[in-house]
Every structure is written in C-alpha cells, then in structure tokens.
Scaffold this motif. Structure first.
Motif, PDB file in Angstrom:
ATOM      1  N   GLY A  54       0.497   2.764 -13.656  1.00 53.48           N
ATOM      2  CA  GLY A  54       1.956   2.682 -13.777  1.00 53.48           C
ATOM      3  C   GLY A  54       2.548   3.971 -14.322  1.00 53.48           C
ATOM      4  O   GLY A  54       3.583   4.447 -13.835  1.00 53.48           O
ATOM      5  N   VAL A  55       1.889   4.552 -15.315  1.00 55.89           N
ATOM      6  CA  VAL A  55       2.357   5.824 -15.877  1.00 55.89           C
ATOM      7  C   VAL A  55       2.274   6.921 -14.829  1.00 55.89           C
ATOM      8  O   VAL A  55       3.204   7.723 -14.667  1.00 55.89           O
ATOM      9  CB  VAL A  55       1.527   6.197 -17.127  1.00 55.89           C
ATOM     10  N   PHE A  56       1.182   6.958 -14.083  1.00 57.65           N
ATOM     11  CA  PHE A  56       1.017   7.965 -13.042  1.00 57.65           C
ATOM     12  C   PHE A  56       2.092   7.809 -11.967  1.00 57.65           C
ATOM     13  O   PHE A  56       2.706   8.794 -11.535  1.00 57.65           O
ATOM     14  CB  PHE A  56      -0.379   7.868 -12.422  1.00 57.65           C
ATOM     15  N   LEU A  57       2.336   6.573 -11.528  1.00 59.82           N
ATOM     16  CA  LEU A  57       3.361   6.351 -10.508  1.00 59.82           C
ATOM     17  C   LEU A  57       4.748   6.730 -11.021  1.00 59.82           C
ATOM     18  O   LEU A  57       5.561   7.277 -10.273  1.00 59.82           O
ATOM     19  CB  LEU A  57       3.334   4.892 -10.037  1.00 59.82           C
TER      20      LEU A  57
ATOM     21  N   LEU B 203      -2.730  -1.849  -9.748  1.00 54.18           N
ATOM     22  CA  LEU B 203      -1.391  -1.919 -10.344  1.00 54.18           C
ATOM     23  C   LEU B 203      -1.396  -2.597 -11.712  1.00 54.18           C
ATOM     24  O   LEU B 203      -0.468  -2.412 -12.493  1.00 54.18           O
ATOM     25  CB  LEU B 203      -0.424  -2.628  -9.395  1.00 54.18           C
ATOM     26  N   ALA B 204      -2.426  -3.369 -12.004  1.00 50.40           N
ATOM     27  CA  ALA B 204      -2.516  -4.024 -13.304  1.00 50.40           C
ATOM     28  C   ALA B 204      -2.963  -3.056 -14.395  1.00 50.40           C
ATOM     29  O   ALA B 204      -2.821  -3.346 -15.579  1.00 50.40           O
ATOM     30  CB  ALA B 204      -3.487  -5.206 -13.225  1.00 50.40           C
ATOM     31  N   ARG B 205      -3.479  -1.893 -14.025  1.00 57.82           N
ATOM     32  CA  ARG B 205      -3.934  -0.893 -14.996  1.00 57.82           C
ATOM     33  C   ARG B 205      -2.737  -0.115 -15.520  1.00 57.82           C
ATOM     34  O   ARG B 205      -1.918   0.371 -14.744  1.00 57.82           O
ATOM     35  CB  ARG B 205      -4.930   0.076 -14.348  1.00 57.82           C
ATOM     36  N   PRO B 206      -2.581   0.022 -16.829  1.00 55.64           N
ATOM     37  CA  PRO B 206      -1.413   0.724 -17.375  1.00 55.64           C
ATOM     38  C   PRO B 206      -1.334   2.189 -16.967  1.00 55.64           C
ATOM     39  O   PRO B 206      -0.253   2.719 -16.763  1.00 55.64           O
ATOM     40  CB  PRO B 206      -1.566   0.590 -18.886  1.00 55.64           C
TER      41      PRO B 206
ATOM     42  N   ARG C   3      -9.126 -10.493  -6.794  1.00 54.85           N
ATOM     43  CA  ARG C   3      -7.816 -10.014  -6.355  1.00 54.85           C
ATOM     44  C   ARG C   3      -7.984  -8.782  -5.492  1.00 54.85           C
ATOM     45  O   ARG C   3      -8.955  -8.049  -5.642  1.00 54.85           O
ATOM     46  CB  ARG C   3      -6.946  -9.682  -7.567  1.00 54.85           C
ATOM     47  N   PRO C   4      -7.019  -8.526  -4.646  1.00 51.98           N
ATOM     48  CA  PRO C   4      -7.097  -7.315  -3.814  1.00 51.98           C
ATOM     49  C   PRO C   4      -7.092  -6.055  -4.683  1.00 51.98           C
ATOM     50  O   PRO C   4      -6.571  -6.047  -5.800  1.00 51.98           O
ATOM     51  CB  PRO C   4      -5.833  -7.376  -2.951  1.00 51.98           C
ATOM     52  N   LEU C   5      -7.651  -4.989  -4.144  1.00 48.78           N
ATOM     53  CA  LEU C   5      -7.776  -3.728  -4.868  1.00 48.78           C
ATOM     54  C   LEU C   5      -6.413  -3.209  -5.331  1.00 48.78           C
ATOM     55  O   LEU C   5      -6.271  -2.733  -6.457  1.00 48.78           O
ATOM     56  CB  LEU C   5      -8.474  -2.682  -3.993  1.00 48.78           C
ATOM     57  N   ALA C   6      -5.403  -3.315  -4.493  1.00 50.05           N
ATOM     58  CA  ALA C   6      -4.066  -2.817  -4.851  1.00 50.05           C
ATOM     59  C   ALA C   6      -3.532  -3.537  -6.094  1.00 50.05           C
ATOM     60  O   ALA C   6      -2.969  -2.906  -6.995  1.00 50.05           O
ATOM     61  CB  ALA C   6      -3.111  -2.986  -3.683  1.00 50.05           C
ATOM     62  N   LEU C   7      -3.716  -4.840  -6.173  1.00 49.78           N
ATOM     63  CA  LEU C   7      -3.236  -5.593  -7.345  1.00 49.78           C
ATOM     64  C   LEU C   7      -4.036  -5.249  -8.591  1.00 49.78           C
ATOM     65  O   LEU C   7      -3.481  -5.156  -9.684  1.00 49.78           O
ATOM     66  CB  LEU C   7      -3.306  -7.097  -7.081  1.00 49.78           C
TER      67      LEU C   7
END
Length: 189
Positions: free
Chosen positions: A43-46, A37-40, A30-34
């Motif tokens: 998501g918390v950082f964003l 984004l799959a790492r929890p 999968r692309p690096l961005a995906l």
C-alpha cells in the motif's frame, strides 16, 4: 461393577494437503493479488507510485533528471532520520530526542572543525562518536531503568537543547556556529 469404555473407531479424514485437500472456506487460499494488497508495504509503495505519477503529469519540470536528483536528495535528508524512528516505533518505542540529536551532531562537527582549525572530516568523526554516545545512553537508560522511552528521550531532548545553546554561546559568543563552507574537506563531506 466396572464400567468399560469402548473407543470409537477413528474416521479416516482426507489429507491436510495435496490433491485431496478439503477446503471449508476458512482455509481457502486467496488469490495472489489479494494477498499482496493485504501487505502494508504494498500500500505504501502504491501510494508513492501514485504521487510520483501525479507529479510527472501535473508538473513537467519533474521529468528533468536534475529535478529528480534534487527531489531524491531532499527526500534522503528526511528518510535518513525517518527510517530509524520508524523502526523504533515498530518496536513499540519512541525517540523524542532524534531531532535535537541531529542538531547536536551538526554543531559538534562544525564547532570542532572550526575551533580547532581541523579538516571537516575530523569534525564529522567526532560528531558521529557523540551521536553514537547519545543513542547508547538513551538505549542503556531505557533498558537499565525500565522507564518508558518517551520519558527518557524527552529528558535527553531537553538536556541536549540546553547544552547546544550553552556551549555555542560559551564558545562562539553567539547561539550559532561560524561558517565552515570554506574549510578543508567541506566539499567532499
């Protein structure tokens, strides 16, 4: 009459890695961005960045350095307790006594320093030892008895709550401690 089995010749398959790697959809990278984004934690950082940007736009005083220092200070008081509790929850355990253990620690530090007229740092050292003892006792009981941490720490919560009330009432005649803000070492602590 014996049966003879003949082995089929092995079909050469392409190498599992390298330039000749076969991608069948299941193992496609999968692309690096995906992947990020799959790492929890991403998501918390964003989410934290989004809240920070929102307040930078909606509340101009937040942009001031002293306001940011105040926000970070207030966040640290919550974060210092949130981190170990989160680690326990990740490990599948839970500590109900964490909140009352903080109160026990604060009462120990202030009462020890005030009643014995010592430096506040002496009270802090004793409070740290009491806190470590409470944590050790909780951990030892969970490991030794095999009972769920929920039950052990619920019992510790109730015991500490009663001890806090009884000792402060016995020593100070009240359910609160005396003010230690004018004692030696308070400003540094």
């Amino acid at each position: 009459m014996g049966m003879t089995q003949h082995a089929e010749p092995a079909v050469s398959s392409p190498p599992a890695s390298g330039p000749g790697k076969v991608k069948d959809g299941r193992t496609a990278e999968r692309p690096l961005a995906l992947r990020l984004l799959a790492r929890p934690e991403v998501g918390v950082f964003l989410g934290a960045v989004a809240v920070w940007v929102f307040f930078l736009i909606a509340a101009p005083p937040v942009r001031d350095g002293s306001s940011m220092a105040n926000i970070l200070y207030q966040s640290s008081t919550i974060g210092i307790m949130a981190l170990p509790v989160a680690l326990l929850m990740i490990g599948g355990e839970f500590d109900l006594s964490a909140g009352v253990a903080v109160i026990t620690s604060a009462l120990t530090a202030s009462m020890f320093a005030f009643q014995l007229t010592l430096n506040v740092w002496a009270g802090i050292v004793v409070a740290l030892l009491v806190s470590l003892a409470i944590g050790f006792l909780n951990g030892w009981l969970v490991v030794r008895t095999g009972l769920p941490s929920f039950l052990i720490t619920l019992g510790t919560f109730l015991i500490l709550q009663g001890v806090n009330l009884a000792v402060t009432k016995l020593v100070t005649g009240n359910v609160a401690t005396d003010d230690i803000s004018n004692m030696d070492g308070f400003d540094q602590a």
